[in-house]
Write an enzyme that holds these catalytic residues in place. Sequence first.
Site, PDB file in Angstrom:
ATOM      1  N   ASP A  42      67.721  50.114   4.706  1.00  0.00           N
ATOM      2  CA  ASP A  42      66.958  51.153   4.209  1.00  0.00           C
ATOM      3  C   ASP A  42      65.962  51.196   4.725  1.00  0.00           C
ATOM      4  O   ASP A  42      64.586  50.885   4.631  1.00  0.00           O
ATOM      5  CB  ASP A  42      67.094  51.971   3.120  1.00  0.00           C
ATOM      6  N   SER A 131      84.292  58.778   9.289  1.00  0.00           N
ATOM      7  CA  SER A 131      84.144  60.333   8.527  1.00  0.00           C
ATOM      8  C   SER A 131      85.169  61.489   9.361  1.00  0.00           C
ATOM      9  O   SER A 131      85.987  60.974   9.696  1.00  0.00           O
ATOM     10  CB  SER A 131      82.338  60.633   9.117  1.00  0.00           C
ATOM     11  N   TYR A 155      77.853  65.749  14.688  1.00  0.00           N
ATOM     12  CA  TYR A 155      77.831  64.119  13.896  1.00  0.00           C
ATOM     13  C   TYR A 155      78.803  63.541  14.461  1.00  0.00           C
ATOM     14  O   TYR A 155      79.582  62.358  14.294  1.00  0.00           O
ATOM     15  CB  TYR A 155      77.373  64.797  13.106  1.00  0.00           C
ATOM     16  N   VAL A 185      82.105  63.628   0.042  1.00  0.00           N
ATOM     17  CA  VAL A 185      82.031  62.480  -1.515  1.00  0.00           C
ATOM     18  C   VAL A 185      80.928  62.853  -2.062  1.00  0.00           C
ATOM     19  O   VAL A 185      79.438  63.690  -1.959  1.00  0.00           O
ATOM     20  CB  VAL A 185      81.044  61.191  -1.276  1.00  0.00           C
ATOM     21  N   ASP A 293      82.384  74.053  10.941  1.00  0.00           N
ATOM     22  CA  ASP A 293      82.891  74.102   9.685  1.00  0.00           C
ATOM     23  C   ASP A 293      84.270  74.125   9.895  1.00  0.00           C
ATOM     24  O   ASP A 293      84.891  74.606  10.476  1.00  0.00           O
ATOM     25  CB  ASP A 293      82.496  75.112   8.977  1.00  0.00           C
TER      26      ASP A 293
HETATM   27  N1  LIG Z   1      78.776  62.000   1.979  1.00  0.00           N
HETATM   28  C1  LIG Z   1      79.403  62.246   2.157  1.00  0.00           C
HETATM   29  O1  LIG Z   1      80.563  63.520   1.757  1.00  0.00           O
HETATM   30  C2  LIG Z   1      79.640  61.469   3.704  1.00  0.00           C
HETATM   31  C3  LIG Z   1      80.617  62.311   3.703  1.00  0.00           C
HETATM   32  C4  LIG Z   1      81.427  61.169   5.313  1.00  0.00           C
HETATM   33  C5  LIG Z   1      81.202  59.475   5.981  1.00  0.00           C
HETATM   34  N2  LIG Z   1      80.064  60.417   4.880  1.00  0.00           N
HETATM   35  C6  LIG Z   1      78.613  59.275   5.319  1.00  0.00           C
HETATM   36  O2  LIG Z   1      78.461  58.020   4.354  1.00  0.00           O
HETATM   37  C7  LIG Z   1      77.135  57.165   4.798  1.00  0.00           C
HETATM   38  C8  LIG Z   1      76.017  57.399   3.028  1.00  0.00           C
HETATM   39  O3  LIG Z   1      76.047  59.061   3.209  1.00  0.00           O
HETATM   40  P1  LIG Z   1      74.930  59.044   1.781  1.00  0.00           P
HETATM   41  O4  LIG Z   1      76.355  60.774   1.398  1.00  0.00           O
HETATM   42  O5  LIG Z   1      75.132  58.024   0.586  1.00  0.00           O
HETATM   43  O6  LIG Z   1      74.139  59.987   3.129  1.00  0.00           O
HETATM   44  P2  LIG Z   1      71.780  59.551   2.375  1.00  0.00           P
HETATM   45  O7  LIG Z   1      71.708  60.118   3.329  1.00  0.00           O
HETATM   46  O8  LIG Z   1      72.157  59.306   0.951  1.00  0.00           O
HETATM   47  O9  LIG Z   1      71.912  58.265   2.671  1.00  0.00           O
HETATM   48  C9  LIG Z   1      71.868  57.299   4.150  1.00  0.00           C
HETATM   49  C10 LIG Z   1      70.835  56.291   4.176  1.00  0.00           C
HETATM   50  O10 LIG Z   1      70.565  55.350   5.346  1.00  0.00           O
HETATM   51  C11 LIG Z   1      69.248  55.512   4.918  1.00  0.00           C
HETATM   52  N3  LIG Z   1      68.844  55.782   6.748  1.00  0.00           N
HETATM   53  C12 LIG Z   1      69.144  56.910   7.431  1.00  0.00           C
HETATM   54  N4  LIG Z   1      68.684  55.862   8.982  1.00  0.00           N
HETATM   55  C13 LIG Z   1      67.864  54.522   9.022  1.00  0.00           C
HETATM   56  C14 LIG Z   1      67.696  53.810   9.449  1.00  0.00           C
HETATM   57  N5  LIG Z   1      67.552  54.157  10.823  1.00  0.00           N
HETATM   58  N6  LIG Z   1      67.497  53.014   8.872  1.00  0.00           N
HETATM   59  C15 LIG Z   1      67.696  52.713   7.872  1.00  0.00           C
HETATM   60  N7  LIG Z   1      68.238  53.127   6.946  1.00  0.00           N
HETATM   61  C16 LIG Z   1      68.454  54.672   7.905  1.00  0.00           C
HETATM   62  C17 LIG Z   1      68.752  56.883   4.696  1.00  0.00           C
HETATM   63  O11 LIG Z   1      67.436  56.584   4.159  1.00  0.00           O
HETATM   64  C18 LIG Z   1      69.884  56.504   3.518  1.00  0.00           C
HETATM   65  O12 LIG Z   1      69.205  55.838   2.183  1.00  0.00           O
HETATM   66  C19 LIG Z   1      76.760  57.527   6.479  1.00  0.00           C
HETATM   67  O13 LIG Z   1      76.685  56.963   6.984  1.00  0.00           O
HETATM   68  C20 LIG Z   1      77.716  59.313   6.026  1.00  0.00           C
HETATM   69  O14 LIG Z   1      78.024  59.435   7.340  1.00  0.00           O
HETATM   70  C21 LIG Z   1      78.769  61.033   4.253  1.00  0.00           C
END
Ligand SMILES: NC(=O)c1ccc[n+]([C@@H]2O[C@H](COP(=O)([O-])OP(=O)(O)OC[C@H]3O[C@@H](n4cnc5c(N)ncnc54)[C@H](O)[C@@H]3O)[C@@H](O)[C@H]2O)c1
Length: 330
Positions: A42, A131, A155, A185, A293
């Site tokens: 990370d 996603s 995105y 989520v 949206d």
């Molecule tokens: N939360 C949701 O509802 C949701 C829905 C659809 C998809 N997603 C996908 O799930 C995954 C996790 O999402 P989340 O909600 O935990 O988000 P989050 O922002 O809490 O977690 C993403 C993590 O990736 C790290 N990160 C970002 N850029 C980086 C880089 N260049 N190198 C290394 N680390 C990096 C961030 O520091 C963070 O810890 C993502 O791929 C997101 O697109 C989430």
Amino acid sequence: MFERFKEKLKNKKILVTGGAGFIGSNLCEVLLGLGAKVTCLDNFATGHRHNIEPFFSNADFTLIEGDIRDLATCHAACASQDFVLHEAALGSVPRSINDPIATNDVNVGGFLNMLVAARDAGVKRFVYAASSSTYGDSEALPKVEDVIGKPLSPYAITKYVNELYAENFYKTYGLNTIGLRYFNVFGKRQDPNGAYAAVIPLFVKKFMNHESPLINGDGTYTRDFTYIDNVVQMNLLCITTENESALNQVYNTAVGDRTTLVELTELIKKHLTAYDAAISQVEIVHGPNRRGDIPHSLASVDKAREMLGYEPTHSIDKGIEEAGGWYWYK
Ligand SMILES: NC(=O)c1ccc[n+]([C@@H]2O[C@H](COP(=O)([O-])OP(=O)(O)OC[C@H]3O[C@@H](n4cnc5c(N)ncnc54)[C@H](O)[C@@H]3O)[C@@H](O)[C@H]2O)c1
């Protein structure tokens, strides 16, 4: 709750990218509890050190502070891993509209680096966060994996490109991949702060401060809100399944139920009122709809049920109750 996975995961080496983020840190926690050897990669772009601090004392936990945009870092992180759970990305539709280049660099460039590194390291499976935004302008409900529309944001484009690359890496190089199309989520450690906070932690924070949450639009838009435990279950099923035909596919990761924004807000209010009666008096306010949206989102989880044996354990009500308690006591 995840004990049934223990035998298959004990001592397995698992890389969780984005492990300091919301979903990634929950995955790290459960995997460590099941006896896996977990590496978190990370760069703390949106994740937090405090999300993973409790794991630092665990000898089975390794942190690599680095960026997936750097191929050498990805190679070092993937070396000798059994499985990769790739969560690192820049989330948020509005962020991608404001800065499509940054989103593309991380979500497409970084993703490709991770695929190359996983291929070169010979990892057994590469499971990645896809996603629900990939359904784009398709109005069909419920969403089934094979029927998608045109992406509505930068995105969404990046997440669809991930699926195309993953499928291609299987066909070209034989790398086993599974994409999980997450639907809204929520749960513990989801960040309530910042311009791109997701609706549930943001509204929890507002209610706790006795401030009115702002619903974009009239609140009749619906979403398939998915508690983190259901998402963890899907990831564990993907790395442990013995059904070879379940690999190299994408799966909706959701509950299969939809809730309006107004219903969601009332649910949050109800569960937080158990801790602070004054929250019942907080008014809800409405603003304009947001660009990008979609009006309605509801997943079919039939494919995940049939191919992986998925069974959601948490309804939105149960999830909001648990998450509310976590935000209250943290
Ligand atoms: N939360 C949701 O509802 C949701 C829905 C659809 C998809 N997603 C996908 O799930 C995954 C996790 O999402 P989340 O909600 O935990 O988000 P989050 O922002 O809490 O977690 C993403 C993590 O990736 C790290 N990160 C970002 N850029 C980086 C880089 N260049 N190198 C290394 N680390 C990096 C961030 O520091 C963070 O810890 C993502 O791929 C997101 O697109 C989430």
